[in-house]
Design a protein around this motif. Sequence first.
Motif, PDB file in Angstrom:
ATOM      1  N   LEU A   1       0.836  -1.408  -0.095  1.00  0.00           N
ATOM      2  CA  LEU A   1      -0.051   0.069   0.014  1.00  0.00           C
ATOM      3  C   LEU A   1       0.807   1.273   0.031  1.00  0.00           C
ATOM      4  O   LEU A   1       0.563   2.235  -0.702  1.00  0.00           O
ATOM      5  CB  LEU A   1      -0.899   0.065   1.292  1.00  0.00           C
ATOM      6  N   LEU A   2       1.929   1.181   0.748  1.00  0.00           N
ATOM      7  CA  LEU A   2       2.846   2.271   0.705  1.00  0.00           C
ATOM      8  C   LEU A   2       3.393   2.356  -0.658  1.00  0.00           C
ATOM      9  O   LEU A   2       3.651   3.581  -1.023  1.00  0.00           O
ATOM     10  CB  LEU A   2       3.986   2.046   1.760  1.00  0.00           C
ATOM     11  N   LEU A   3       3.900   1.587  -1.192  1.00  0.00           N
ATOM     12  CA  LEU A   3       4.630   1.356  -2.531  1.00  0.00           C
ATOM     13  C   LEU A   3       3.391   2.258  -3.454  1.00  0.00           C
ATOM     14  O   LEU A   3       4.070   2.848  -4.351  1.00  0.00           O
ATOM     15  CB  LEU A   3       5.075   0.159  -3.070  1.00  0.00           C
ATOM     16  N   PHE A   4       2.204   1.717  -3.476  1.00  0.00           N
ATOM     17  CA  PHE A   4       1.203   2.080  -4.341  1.00  0.00           C
ATOM     18  C   PHE A   4       1.277   3.705  -4.083  1.00  0.00           C
ATOM     19  O   PHE A   4       0.963   4.503  -5.047  1.00  0.00           O
ATOM     20  CB  PHE A   4      -0.122   1.425  -4.088  1.00  0.00           C
ATOM     21  N   TYR A   5       1.077   4.165  -2.761  1.00  0.00           N
ATOM     22  CA  TYR A   5       1.062   5.629  -2.597  1.00  0.00           C
ATOM     23  C   TYR A   5       2.355   6.417  -3.244  1.00  0.00           C
ATOM     24  O   TYR A   5       2.193   7.407  -3.815  1.00  0.00           O
ATOM     25  CB  TYR A   5       0.763   5.943  -1.199  1.00  0.00           C
TER      26      TYR A   5
ATOM     27  N   ALA B   1      11.090   3.767  -0.433  1.00  0.00           N
ATOM     28  CA  ALA B   1      10.673   2.807  -1.473  1.00  0.00           C
ATOM     29  C   ALA B   1      11.579   1.651  -1.415  1.00  0.00           C
ATOM     30  O   ALA B   1      11.003   0.625  -1.700  1.00  0.00           O
ATOM     31  CB  ALA B   1      10.471   3.521  -2.780  1.00  0.00           C
ATOM     32  N   ASP B   2      12.694   1.991  -1.478  1.00  0.00           N
ATOM     33  CA  ASP B   2      14.098   0.988  -1.474  1.00  0.00           C
ATOM     34  C   ASP B   2      13.849   0.117  -0.111  1.00  0.00           C
ATOM     35  O   ASP B   2      13.969  -0.914  -0.230  1.00  0.00           O
ATOM     36  CB  ASP B   2      15.289   1.736  -1.605  1.00  0.00           C
ATOM     37  N   PHE B   3      13.392   0.589   0.965  1.00  0.00           N
ATOM     38  CA  PHE B   3      13.305  -0.226   2.023  1.00  0.00           C
ATOM     39  C   PHE B   3      12.402  -1.252   1.908  1.00  0.00           C
ATOM     40  O   PHE B   3      12.252  -2.389   2.019  1.00  0.00           O
ATOM     41  CB  PHE B   3      12.924   0.580   3.224  1.00  0.00           C
ATOM     42  N   VAL B   4      11.109  -0.910   1.285  1.00  0.00           N
ATOM     43  CA  VAL B   4      10.023  -1.554   1.020  1.00  0.00           C
ATOM     44  C   VAL B   4      10.255  -2.717  -0.052  1.00  0.00           C
ATOM     45  O   VAL B   4       9.986  -3.903   0.160  1.00  0.00           O
ATOM     46  CB  VAL B   4       8.660  -0.799   0.647  1.00  0.00           C
ATOM     47  N   MET B   5      10.830  -2.355  -1.081  1.00  0.00           N
ATOM     48  CA  MET B   5      11.158  -3.338  -2.069  1.00  0.00           C
ATOM     49  C   MET B   5      12.313  -4.166  -1.926  1.00  0.00           C
ATOM     50  O   MET B   5      12.497  -5.229  -2.419  1.00  0.00           O
ATOM     51  CB  MET B   5      11.368  -2.484  -3.272  1.00  0.00           C
ATOM     52  N   SER B   6      13.162  -3.901  -0.898  1.00  0.00           N
ATOM     53  CA  SER B   6      14.383  -4.702  -0.438  1.00  0.00           C
ATOM     54  C   SER B   6      14.145  -5.975   0.172  1.00  0.00           C
ATOM     55  O   SER B   6      14.900  -6.758   0.450  1.00  0.00           O
ATOM     56  CB  SER B   6      15.354  -3.681   0.150  1.00  0.00           C
TER      57      SER B   6
ATOM     58  N   TYR C   1       2.411  -2.211 -10.129  1.00  0.00           N
ATOM     59  CA  TYR C   1       2.444  -3.527 -10.033  1.00  0.00           C
ATOM     60  C   TYR C   1       3.150  -4.348  -9.188  1.00  0.00           C
ATOM     61  O   TYR C   1       2.823  -5.487  -8.704  1.00  0.00           O
ATOM     62  CB  TYR C   1       2.981  -3.953 -11.779  1.00  0.00           C
ATOM     63  N   THR C   2       4.213  -3.782  -8.745  1.00  0.00           N
ATOM     64  CA  THR C   2       5.303  -4.434  -7.679  1.00  0.00           C
ATOM     65  C   THR C   2       4.406  -4.350  -6.513  1.00  0.00           C
ATOM     66  O   THR C   2       4.625  -5.176  -5.676  1.00  0.00           O
ATOM     67  CB  THR C   2       6.438  -3.650  -7.759  1.00  0.00           C
ATOM     68  N   ALA C   3       3.724  -3.332  -6.339  1.00  0.00           N
ATOM     69  CA  ALA C   3       2.862  -3.135  -4.843  1.00  0.00           C
ATOM     70  C   ALA C   3       1.743  -4.197  -4.972  1.00  0.00           C
ATOM     71  O   ALA C   3       1.554  -4.830  -3.795  1.00  0.00           O
ATOM     72  CB  ALA C   3       2.373  -1.709  -5.094  1.00  0.00           C
TER      73      ALA C   3
ATOM     74  N   LEU D   1      -4.377   2.729 -10.568  1.00  0.00           N
ATOM     75  CA  LEU D   1      -3.291   3.769 -10.833  1.00  0.00           C
ATOM     76  C   LEU D   1      -3.525   4.634 -12.022  1.00  0.00           C
ATOM     77  O   LEU D   1      -3.523   5.762 -12.006  1.00  0.00           O
ATOM     78  CB  LEU D   1      -1.728   3.265 -10.728  1.00  0.00           C
ATOM     79  N   ILE D   2      -3.820   3.906 -12.927  1.00  0.00           N
ATOM     80  CA  ILE D   2      -4.287   4.590 -14.157  1.00  0.00           C
ATOM     81  C   ILE D   2      -5.261   5.685 -13.988  1.00  0.00           C
ATOM     82  O   ILE D   2      -5.444   6.718 -14.385  1.00  0.00           O
ATOM     83  CB  ILE D   2      -4.319   3.578 -15.407  1.00  0.00           C
ATOM     84  N   ILE D   3      -6.516   4.823 -13.667  1.00  0.00           N
ATOM     85  CA  ILE D   3      -7.599   5.675 -13.323  1.00  0.00           C
ATOM     86  C   ILE D   3      -7.449   6.951 -12.217  1.00  0.00           C
ATOM     87  O   ILE D   3      -7.915   8.076 -12.648  1.00  0.00           O
ATOM     88  CB  ILE D   3      -8.825   4.923 -12.619  1.00  0.00           C
TER      89      ILE D   3
END
Length: 224
Positions: free
Chosen positions: A76-80, A111-116, A172-174, A207-209
């Motif tokens: 959710l954080l990554l989506f934001y 973001a790096d913290f979340v994805m890592s 997509y990753t989110a 996200l597109i919408i």
Amino acid sequence: MDAAFLTKIASIILLDIVLSGDNAVVIALACRNLAKNQRKKAIIIGTAGAIGLRIVLTFAAVWLLQIPFVKVVGGLLLFYIAFDLLKSGEEDPDVKSGNNLLAAVRTIIVADFVMSLDNVLAIAGVANGHNGLVALGLLVSIPLIVFGSQIIIKLMEKFPILIWIGALLIAYTAGTMVIDDKYGHRIVESTFPMMEQIVPILSVILLIIVGLWTKKRQVRNITK
């Protein structure tokens, strides 16, 4: 060095090439609106902070991933972050406020913290307890992220559509993170049976919408 050890090194380098792509995209998106003299500072400071977090995560990732819904919250954080980066695409690229540098660095590190979380586990899994190989993975990731992000920034300046593509990749990753969480997966599976595989796609569509709606609103505010 035997063949198995060399295979591990090759695997870690290959993993870093693949896994560092998302991180480079985030850095490029976060820094693209900064003045050129601030851009390099943001990349260096943000990457240094991100690498520091990766070192901590190397030891804490297994424990962190046991916390209920940690990947759901991360998703959710990554989506934001994806939405925020996309929204800022309409801002004046010549803004040189010091706060922009700070905001870019903050976005990169968060973001790096979340994805890592998954990335670090993948490297640690291949290293199989060998601290030297884990260190190699961290060292290899630094130039990949720094130089990769600078190349992506230049491409974004020439092809603005890449800003959308980058943001959608993060979305997509989110979505993937949400269904990768064992608790999140259970909720999605019990609420919307057979829908868990399309959650990342739904995240992209959402996200597109939201992105188009925000852009339309920004245009309306400018014309007022």
